[in-house]
Design an enzyme around this catalytic site. Structure first.
Site: not given
Ligand SMILES: *Cc1c(COP(=O)(O)O)cnc(C)c1O
Length: 406
Positions: A101, A123, A388
């Site tokens: 993010k 938010e 992610s």
């Molecule tokens: C917020 C988040 C997601 C989901 O958000 P996307 O916009 O779909 O990428 C996925 N993995 C992690 C670790 C997150 O914090």
């Protein structure tokens, strides 16, 4: 590469179009007052993103502050436990703050700075986006207002503490159910009043134009790096790439690097407890076309046509729609969307931890779980997974709810 009537050689020039549409999805469905603010952001983005000063400053920040490039790791023990397919992960868990993010939050905050804004507004639900934005705001010396439901504030104490330590104002929203939806409404209302001095920073490839495009562009660093790294490591492209899809930003980041390649692309949605409405958040798999939060996409609706209540074991995937570009790529057949449930996800969470020494975020565990299934189906080849985020935030919850695995 040509896919139906879309030419991927020139894809990023043509999608979205000037009105923010990916085919019929996307656009901007907001009050005229806010549309002015969006037009200002769009115009600034198109000017600034072409300036070498902005590009080189963002590049420097990514290297010196975020710790990019994040590595690609080969999963040797997991791969051999599954058969002959080689699995790799792009390590966004090693990006500063522990998830992807920050890639778009740093871009959005740098844009705010270039536009002469003093404040960023957003938010947050579970607090992940709030923490990333608070980090970016602290780095650039911007004020930061994060709207959060009272219920979420109670549940997510560590993230609330993080935001406060970073100097953000966490504004409690007590209307309605006092969760994410009410927080979105409160943040939008505040933005309507304050847009001259601030910009709204969206947490995924969702919302009105230009956000789905801008967030994708800021996240594309993931795909660009991963493609180069994978080629250097193996001399080839992966046969498949896999990412989890909530709003869809980490997925668009990875996918954008491979859209024009002969690579199979998979987006993984949370099936949660099962197929009944309310038990999952698999909007692209089970949803229908509709408008919410200022954009047209595929969404899960209740009987009245309103956004349906959704559930996922991963709070970051708990959203009743997905970005318009995902809806477009789905219809086109360029990306396949599929689901894994909570049990498969928790199994992957433990498997990756035990076999590779990497504790994944529960969100990312969805992608790992799907890749594990895919590896068993494929006889040979390679799969690149977007990891992610890291799972530190989820450890207490997993132990409490699922126990320690033997
Ligand atoms: C917020 C988040 C997601 C989901 O958000 P996307 O916009 O779909 O990428 C996925 N993995 C992690 C670790 C997150 O914090």
């Amino acid at each position: 590469m040509q896919f139906n009537d879309v030419n991927f050689d020139t894809y990023f020039k043509n999608y979205p179009n000037a009105e923010g549409y990916f085919g019929k999805y996307g656009g901007s469905y907001i009050p005229p007052e806010l549309q002015k603010a969006m037009n200002e952001i769009t115009e600034a983005y198109f000017t600034i993103c072409k300036s070498s000063k902005f590009v080189s400053e963002l590049r420097r920040i990514r290297k010196e502050f975020q710790g990019r490039p994040t590595p690609v790791s080969y999963l040797e023990r997991l791969s051999s436990s599954l058969g002959n397919v080689q699995l790799y992960v792009k390590r966004e868990d090693l990006n500063h703050t522990g998830a992807h993010k920050l890639n778009h939050c740093m871009g959005e905050a740098l844009l705010a700075k270039y536009m002469g804004k003093k404040k960023v507004i957003a938010e947050t639900g579970a607090g992940q986006h709030g923490v990333a934005l608070a980090t970016a705001a602290a780095y650039f010396g911007l004020e930061c207002d994060v709207y959060m439901g009272a219920v979420d504030i109670k549940k997510q104490a560590p993230n609330v503490a993080r935001m406060k330590i970073l100097g953000a104002n966490v504004i409690e929203v007590t209307d309605g159910l006092a969760t994410l939806k009410e927080a979105v409404d409160a943040a939008f209302m505040a933005y309507c009043k304050e847009y001259k001095d601030c910009i709204y920073c969206i947490g995924s490839v969702v919302g009105p134009h230009p956000f789905p495009m801008m967030v994708r562009d800021f996240q594309s660093v993931v795909g660009i790096e991963a493609r180069e790294q994978f080629l250097e490591m193996t001399g080839e492209l992966p046969d498949a790439v896999v990412a989890c899809v909530g709003g869809g930003s980490n997925a668009m980041g990875l996918f954008s690097g491979f859209l024009n390649d002969p690579v199979d692309i998979y987006g993984v949605e949370p099936l949660g407890r099962g197929k009944a409405l309310g038990d999952h958040a698999a909007s692209l798999t089970y949803g229908t076309e509709g408008v919410m939060h200022g954009f047209n996409s595929i969404m899960l609706k209740d009987e009245k046509g309103e956004p349906a209540p959704v559930y996922s074991v991963a709070s970051g995937l708990d959203y009743p729609s997905s970005g318009p570009e995902h809806a477009f790529l789905r219809d086109l057949g360029r990306v396949k969307y599929d689901v894994v449930d909570d049990n498969e996800t928790i199994d992957a969470f433990y498997t990756l931890s035990r076999l590779e020494g990497i504790i994944p975020a529960i969100e990312s565990s969805h992608a790992v779980a799907y890749a594990m299934k895919l590896a068993k189906k494929m006889e040979k080849g390679s799969i690149l997974i977007n990891l992610s985020g890291r799972g530190d935030k989820d450890m207490d919850y997993v132990i409490e709810k699922f126990g320690i695995r033997e």
